[in-house]
Design a protein around this motif. Structure first.
Motif, mmCIF file in Angstrom:
data_model
loop_
_atom_site.group_PDB
_atom_site.id
_atom_site.type_symbol
_atom_site.label_atom_id
_atom_site.label_comp_id
_atom_site.label_asym_id
_atom_site.label_seq_id
_atom_site.Cartn_x
_atom_site.Cartn_y
_atom_site.Cartn_z
ATOM 1 N N TYR A 176 -18.280 49.005 -64.598
ATOM 2 C CA TYR A 176 -17.641 49.404 -63.341
ATOM 3 C C TYR A 176 -16.289 50.096 -63.462
ATOM 4 C CZ TYR A 176 -21.286 46.710 -61.026
ATOM 5 O OH TYR A 176 -22.483 46.261 -60.575
ATOM 6 N N LEU A 177 -15.558 49.860 -64.542
ATOM 7 C CA LEU A 177 -14.231 50.466 -64.646
ATOM 8 C C LEU A 177 -14.362 51.987 -64.699
ATOM 9 C CD1 LEU A 177 -11.174 49.610 -64.988
ATOM 10 C CD2 LEU A 177 -11.479 50.140 -67.403
ATOM 11 N N GLY A 178 -13.673 52.649 -63.820
ATOM 12 C CA GLY A 178 -13.744 54.117 -63.800
ATOM 13 C C GLY A 178 -14.983 54.644 -63.103
ATOM 14 N N SER A 179 -15.794 53.749 -62.541
ATOM 15 C CA SER A 179 -17.011 54.218 -61.881
ATOM 16 C C SER A 179 -16.724 54.684 -60.458
ATOM 17 C CB SER A 179 -18.084 53.118 -61.888
ATOM 18 O OG SER A 179 -17.790 52.131 -60.916
ATOM 19 N N VAL A 180 -15.593 54.273 -59.908
ATOM 20 C CA VAL A 180 -15.222 54.705 -58.564
ATOM 21 C C VAL A 180 -14.123 55.770 -58.652
ATOM 22 C CG1 VAL A 180 -14.535 53.948 -56.265
ATOM 23 C CG2 VAL A 180 -15.709 52.345 -57.781
ATOM 24 N N VAL A 181 -13.173 55.513 -59.515
ATOM 25 C CA VAL A 181 -12.114 56.486 -59.768
ATOM 26 C C VAL A 181 -12.217 56.880 -61.241
ATOM 27 C CG1 VAL A 181 -9.625 56.937 -59.736
ATOM 28 C CG2 VAL A 181 -10.622 55.353 -58.070
ATOM 29 N N PRO A 182 -12.938 57.939 -61.549
ATOM 30 C CA PRO A 182 -13.065 58.330 -62.953
ATOM 31 C C PRO A 182 -11.722 58.841 -63.483
ATOM 32 C CG PRO A 182 -14.149 59.924 -61.509
ATOM 33 C CD PRO A 182 -13.686 58.798 -60.634
ATOM 34 N N TYR A 183 -11.575 58.827 -64.792
ATOM 35 C CA TYR A 183 -10.273 59.256 -65.322
ATOM 36 C C TYR A 183 -9.979 60.709 -65.003
ATOM 37 C CZ TYR A 183 -12.897 61.162 -69.328
ATOM 38 O OH TYR A 183 -13.770 61.859 -70.108
ATOM 39 N N THR A 184 -11.026 61.463 -64.668
ATOM 40 C CA THR A 184 -10.850 62.877 -64.344
ATOM 41 C C THR A 184 -10.385 63.083 -62.898
ATOM 42 O OG1 THR A 184 -13.179 62.914 -63.730
ATOM 43 C CG2 THR A 184 -12.626 63.663 -65.939
ATOM 44 N N ASP A 185 -10.274 62.004 -62.158
ATOM 45 C CA ASP A 185 -10.078 62.132 -60.707
ATOM 46 C C ASP A 185 -8.816 62.875 -60.304
ATOM 47 O OD1 ASP A 185 -11.277 61.073 -58.047
ATOM 48 O OD2 ASP A 185 -9.112 60.747 -57.874
ATOM 49 N N ASN A 186 -7.693 62.396 -60.721
ATOM 50 C CA ASN A 186 -6.456 63.100 -60.375
ATOM 51 C C ASN A 186 -5.391 62.792 -61.411
ATOM 52 O OD1 ASN A 186 -4.448 60.961 -59.369
ATOM 53 N ND2 ASN A 186 -6.275 60.471 -58.162
ATOM 54 N N PHE A 187 -4.310 63.503 -61.307
ATOM 55 C CA PHE A 187 -3.229 63.451 -62.279
ATOM 56 C C PHE A 187 -2.735 62.021 -62.540
ATOM 57 C CE2 PHE A 187 1.303 63.892 -63.362
ATOM 58 C CZ PHE A 187 1.236 64.822 -64.392
ATOM 59 N N TYR A 188 -2.470 61.302 -61.455
ATOM 60 C CA TYR A 188 -1.884 59.967 -61.625
ATOM 61 C C TYR A 188 -2.913 58.935 -62.061
ATOM 62 C CZ TYR A 188 1.915 62.217 -59.222
ATOM 63 O OH TYR A 188 2.899 63.091 -58.874
ATOM 64 N N SER A 189 -4.150 59.110 -61.587
ATOM 65 C CA SER A 189 -5.160 58.132 -61.994
ATOM 66 C C SER A 189 -5.501 58.352 -63.472
ATOM 67 C CB SER A 189 -6.408 58.221 -61.114
ATOM 68 O OG SER A 189 -7.093 59.424 -61.338
ATOM 69 N N ALA A 190 -5.461 59.586 -63.946
ATOM 70 C CA ALA A 190 -5.706 59.853 -65.365
ATOM 71 C C ALA A 190 -4.614 59.190 -66.199
ATOM 72 C CB ALA A 190 -5.723 61.356 -65.615
ATOM 73 N N LEU A 191 -3.382 59.327 -65.716
ATOM 74 C CA LEU A 191 -2.254 58.704 -66.417
ATOM 75 C C LEU A 191 -2.426 57.187 -66.443
ATOM 76 C CD1 LEU A 191 0.565 59.100 -67.705
ATOM 77 C CD2 LEU A 191 1.539 58.875 -65.414
ATOM 78 N N ASN A 192 -2.831 56.646 -65.314
ATOM 79 C CA ASN A 192 -3.043 55.203 -65.228
ATOM 80 C C ASN A 192 -4.101 54.746 -66.237
ATOM 81 O OD1 ASN A 192 -4.839 52.923 -64.110
ATOM 82 N ND2 ASN A 192 -2.896 52.572 -63.061
#
Lengths: 489, 247
Positions: A176-192
């Motif tokens: 489930y990790l990254g299945s809703v907000v993939p690391y490619t989603d946006n600048f800050y989520s990628a950083l997170n």
């Protein structure tokens, strides 16, 4: 926990590469400023993570390097130097305070207004030795916490730090990790994804109605809120959970940038209620200091008849960039967003939601209440998208703005995209001002100017406050008053 | 109770009150009558301390203190109650919540224990029964969607809960039919006592059939031009303001 040989070597190699190195035990607790692959390896090693986790972080980091910071939000702040941030440090050793006498009286006053017991005030303010005192003094709540944990375990509910879940429940995290907000989603989520160090993990098994409201409250006293928090909540078929995030007491926080990611997954007939009260340091009345809160929160209503409600009361932070969203994938699934955003002085908030309707008969409700005072700027930004297959999908949006004074601003930016003829979308928006008449009426009955303002604004927010769990609602009401102090006269 | 001396006041730079003299003793009910634009409402706002109503000269002593020094909420807590001509709507705030907040703000000011939910409910039920106010009205947001009669009854309810020393009624009769007027007037009459005074501002004589004043004053162009007993009101009704003002 077993530290693999590889990990040890990795840490050693990181140490070698920096000329300042990690010379002593104490300094080894903090990685040097800046971000590169070695830092990420260091964090992962510190957390004793499995290889797949590290790989994921590195992928996110490499992707992030190619990305650009978003600039479409209606907020202004000086450019952030991402190489000038510490990405890993053990709990901060702040200057120890000997007693409450040394705490900023402004903060103490807020504690008193919120009715926080003295012992808890000491813990929140970081008075030396208070943690131990507090554990003894709030023995009841500690034992309550333990009782809670036992009860949760009996039901099969998993509620633990995400780093622990990575160790103990890798199959769930991997799935489930990254299945809703993939690391490619946006600048800050990628950083997170690359650098997160802390956060919560919740799993509610099939058919279980979580017997209590889960709160980060118990965790907050134990550890500082992380700068890059990561939260993952999974509600399996036919389950229910209510999760409370935050603490209404304002914590002075040294970290200026917060970029959290929250992912929720609701499977068939499952329901998740997620409530937030955010009261981080907004900066002073001249707009100096304050936290940048760039959060990605998203829920996937994957199952049929699933439901997710986001309720938020945002009164803190200097700059807020936040859009808790729902992807309504399962047929008949429901998404709700109830929001109060209060900005005062020089605060800026660009917040709203996204409701992405994919399944049939999906419905969503958005109620947003924005309050601006001082020189603050508040923007509602919301997207409602009806997909091609979203037969009979419905959305209802209400967007109300309240202005206090004549130097602030409120903006509403709704985006509506419809690809299905049977979908129904409604949008209502109002802007109003607190009138001198209303204030005088209240004052003529004996309320002070500030009490009057708090009462009027609470009335404006009522529909949303009602959605909060009871104990949160009372504190949130007080918070509304406190946040607007100094906005009148 | 109240001693107004040579009071001058401006609104938006324009002088509206041009030297008012008026003394109200405990237990007395004074009616101030006058044509539109005479300064009746201005007088009520000056006494209650509304923003934008600037006193340029003169003095107002209330219970021996300089009233003009006090903030509006301090005046309210000291016992000055203004029943509004146009009660204000406050969306989202239940009437009961509003009343409780007001009662407790005043109790706090006087150093008394605040009422809890149960104590307050008992009190408000008792008072609202006298005014024929249904529970339903207490749950609705303050004055939102209230009829004219409900708004005025709500004002009288607040007054009976707050038990002021000086009641200022600003055109309480406007927008009321005769039945609603009677209920409101009954409420005010019940509050009359040897310690409590009232200033009844009205355009028409008919309210004074129900709230019988001890004294009647005619306000014209910012000044009290004539004073008398209740018969003056009847005289006004007959002859109109033009005659009196000219006199």
């Amino acid at each position: 926990m077993v530290v693999s040989k590889e990990t040890v070597e990795q840490v050693a190699s990181v140490s070698e590469k920096y000329k300042y190195g990690f010379v002593s035990e104490i300094e080894a607790e903090t990685a040097p400023k800046g971000l590169n692959e070695d830092i990420i390896r260091f964090i992962s090693a510190k957390k004793d993570e499995p290889e797949w986790m590290l790989e994921w972080r590195l992928k996110a980091y490499r992707y992030w390097l190619e990305m650009e910071e978003p600039d479409w939000a209606k907020v202004n702040y000086p450019e952030i130097d991402f190489q000038d941030i510490y990405y890993y440090s053990a709990p901060k050793q702040k200057d120890k305070l000997k007693s409450l006498d040394e705490v900023d009286p402004e903060i103490l006053e807020v504690y008193n207004k919120l009715g926080i017991p003295l012992k808890e005030q000491e813990v929140l303010a970081g008075v030396e030795g208070a943690a131990n005192v507090a554990v003894d003094a709030v023995f009841d709540s500690v034992s309550v916490a333990t009782t809670f944990r036992e009860r949760l375990e009996k039901e099969g509910v998993i509620f633990c730090p995400i780093s622990e879940a990575i160790q103990k429940h890798p199959e769930l995290v991997k799935k489930y990790l990254g299945s809703v907000v993939p690391y490619t989603d946006n600048f800050y989520s990628a950083l997170n994804c690359a650098v997160f160090t802390d956060g919560s993990f919740v799993y509610i098994p099939k058919g279980v109605r979580c017997p209590m409201e889960l709160s980060t409250y118990f965790r907050i006293n134990a550890a500082q809120t992380g700068q890059f928090e990561r939260t993952l909540i999974i509600a399996d078929d036919d389950s229910y959970v209510s999760y409370l995030e935050g603490c209404t007491a304002p914590m002075r926080d040294e970290n200026q940038l917060h970029a959290a990611v929250v992912e929720l997954v609701a499977l068939d007939n499952a329901e998740i209620k997620y409530s937030t009260v955010q009261n981080w340091y907004p900066g002073d009345e001249n707009g100096k200091g304050g936290i940048y809160n760039f959060v990605t929160k998203r829920a996937a209503c994957r199952g049929v008849n699933s439901k997710v409600s986001w309720t938020q009361v945002e009164t803190g932070s200097a700059v807020t960039w936040k859009y808790p969203s729902c992807i309504l994938q399962g047929d008949n699934s429901i998404g709700e967003f109830y929001s109060i955003a209060i900005t005062n002085n020089f605060q800026q908030a660009d917040t709203g939601t996204k409701m992405i309707h994919l399944g049939k008969n999906t419905s969503s409700t958005i109620i947003s209440k924005g309050i601006s005072a001082g020189r603050a700027q508040s923007t509602y930004r919301g997207l409602v998208r009806m997909g091609r297959k979203a037969e009979n999908a419905r959305n209802h949006t209400v967007c109300d703005s309240l202005l206090i004074g004549d130097k602030c601003g409120a903006h509403t930016v709704p985006y509506i995209e419809n690809q299905n003829r049977t979908a129904k979308i409604e949008h209502e928006a109002t802007t109003s001002k607190v009138s001198e008449e209303q204030l005088f009426y209240c004052q003529q009955r004996g309320l002070s100017e500030e009490e009057s303002m708090a009462l009027i604004v609470n009335g404006f927010c009522k529909e949303v406050l009602q959605k909060l769990p009871m104990e949160f609602a009372v504190e949130a009401q007080k918070l509304v008053g406190i946040s607007l102090e100094g906005s009148v006269g | 109770m109240l001693e107004i001396k040579d009071l001058h006041a401006t609104v938006g730079g324009k002088e509206i009150l041009k030297g008012i003299n008026l003394t109200i003793n405990p237990g007395e009910v004074h009616a101030v009558m006058g044509p539109n634009g005479a300064g009746k409402s201005t007088l009520s706002y000056v006494l209650s301390g509304r923003d934008g109503y600037e006193v340029t000269s003169g003095s107002v002593l209330y219970q021996g203190k300089d009233l003009l020094e006090l903030d509006p909420d301090e005046r309210a807590c000291s016992g000055i109650f203004l029943a509004f001509q146009y009660p204000v709507e406050i969306p989202g705030v239940a009437t009961a919540t509003f009343l409780k907040t007001a009662v407790n703000a005043q109790r706090k000011f006087r150093g008394e224990e605040e009422l809890d939910a149960m104590q307050f409910l008992k009190l408000v039920r008792e008072k609202s029964k006298e005014l024929d106010i249904k529970d339903d009205m207490l749950k609705r947001p303050v004055n939102v969607g209230f009829s004219g009669g409900e708004k005025k009854r709500n004002e009288v309810l607040q007054m009976s809960l707050l038990e002021p020393s000086l009641m200022v009624l600003d055109e309480t009769d406007s927008g009321l039919d005769i039945d609603a007027l009677k209920i409101a007037a009954d409420g005010v009459n019940r509050l009359r006592s040897p310690e409590r005074s009232a200033l009844v501002i009205t355009h028409y004589q008919r309210l004074l059939d129900y709230i019988v004043p001890d004294f009647v004053h005619v306000l014209s162009d910012g000044k009290i031009v004539k004073s008398g007993d209740k018969t003056l009101a009847l005289e006004l009704e007959e002859k109109g303001y033009a005659d009196i003002s000219a006199a």
